[in-house]
Scaffold this active site. Sequence first.
Site, PDB file in Angstrom:
ATOM      1  CG  HIS A  21      61.579  36.159  55.670  1.00 38.11           C
ATOM      2  ND1 HIS A  21      62.943  36.260  55.518  1.00 38.11           N
ATOM      3  CD2 HIS A  21      61.391  35.203  56.623  1.00 38.11           C
ATOM      4  CE1 HIS A  21      63.555  35.418  56.319  1.00 38.11           C
ATOM      5  NE2 HIS A  21      62.640  34.768  57.009  1.00 38.11           N
ATOM      6  CG  ASP A  62      67.522  36.607  55.126  1.00 37.64           C
ATOM      7  OD1 ASP A  62      66.401  36.240  54.719  1.00 37.64           O
ATOM      8  OD2 ASP A  62      68.533  36.668  54.405  1.00 37.64           O
TER       9      ASP A  62
END
Length: 437
Positions: A414, A418
Amino acid sequence: MSASIDITLPEDQLEGTSATLLAWLVKPGDKVTKDQPVAELETDKVTMEVASPADGIIAAQLVREGDEIAPGMVLGSVSGAEDSASTEASPSESTEQVVTAAAPSTPTCNGDSGMLLSPAVRRLVRDHQIDLSGIEGSGKAGRVTKSDLLEHIAGLPQTDRLIEAPALPKTSERKPAPEAATVRTENATGQRIEQLPRAVETVTTGGSTLRPHSTMRKQIAQHMVESLLHTAPHVTSVFELDMSAIQRHRNANKKAFEAQGVKLSFTSYFIAAVVKALQAVPEVNSRFHGDALEMFHDANIGIGTALGNDGLVVPVIHRAQDLNLLGIARRLQELTDAAYSNKLKPTDMRGGTFTISNHGVSGSLLAAPIIINQPQVAILGIGKMQKRVVVEEINGVDAMVIRPMCYLTLSIDHRALDGYQTNKFLSIVVETLQNWS
């Protein structure tokens, strides 16, 4: 008298990782030729040999079996050829200067005396009571390799293939159990896997068995913990895939592929679809740096390949964007065959930019998160194909139909990706496969 030449592990062989010395294949004072294997190492990925850098005599062994070996480390040395006469004339004098390694106490079995054998080969010889005199070695200088023995064993009558190991003793003390015979299993694709235990198990007073970790298992554990807990915040997205189109295409084309010596597996289709998605979403084919995202131009696709209890390896299809479906299937078959027969080279597992884990071949429907293969930023998981009832709109009316379905997951770092890039990537993979023609 010429100077000694160091025996080293080249820096580029391990990509910065470490290895363990499994065995010395020669003794101090032995004559060797250039490129002759003199030591066997085990990494978390492969078993590999270190070759002599020159003709001469083994003058020193500076590390012992079981020691950790780092890239560039000096393992020992080879004296020059002109030193041979003096070394042979006074062996006691030369051996006084040698740091010896503890040699394994492996009994000689049925004609292997004097032969250059790796520990894995000696285990097979012992377990199956094989006479090596009738086996022609395919290794350097006619050396009998593990693959030679496995091929020989496969041709034996079934009753002669395995020597049953005696039962573990029931005792209150910890005693070594006998080494298990070779275990033969098959994966979900029918590929036979040969598994060799690398360490002797022990029985405890609590009614349990201790199996020492192999170097591969230790480094897999370290790699997984480092990726999940110390490096990348993992997030997983799940999509569902209708495999009807690729199932039809495979049924129509697998015989044509087989005629060219290639097995057409479903994984080949996934690799092709992943390449298309990586080209559309290059952020997924990348490496995260503190100040930039490095996006790779080549799609080097790693394929997670399980080796039973021994662990797993990730051979890489390099420049997959340059291959059609036939080329992908051929290269995939070459790499998986090499993995199961322990013939992968270090170069076969370098340079991966994205990894696929086809965990569904062993029955798993969904796995999340699948640990990212650092320093990559994402890994695709493929679940088991299973017929399920789904709702489709047919002529404007909702209808329940049966379709071959599977779950796809993308676990991401992450820091680098995204939900936008993640879901776009998976959407392209699903669309490509569901509309395959």
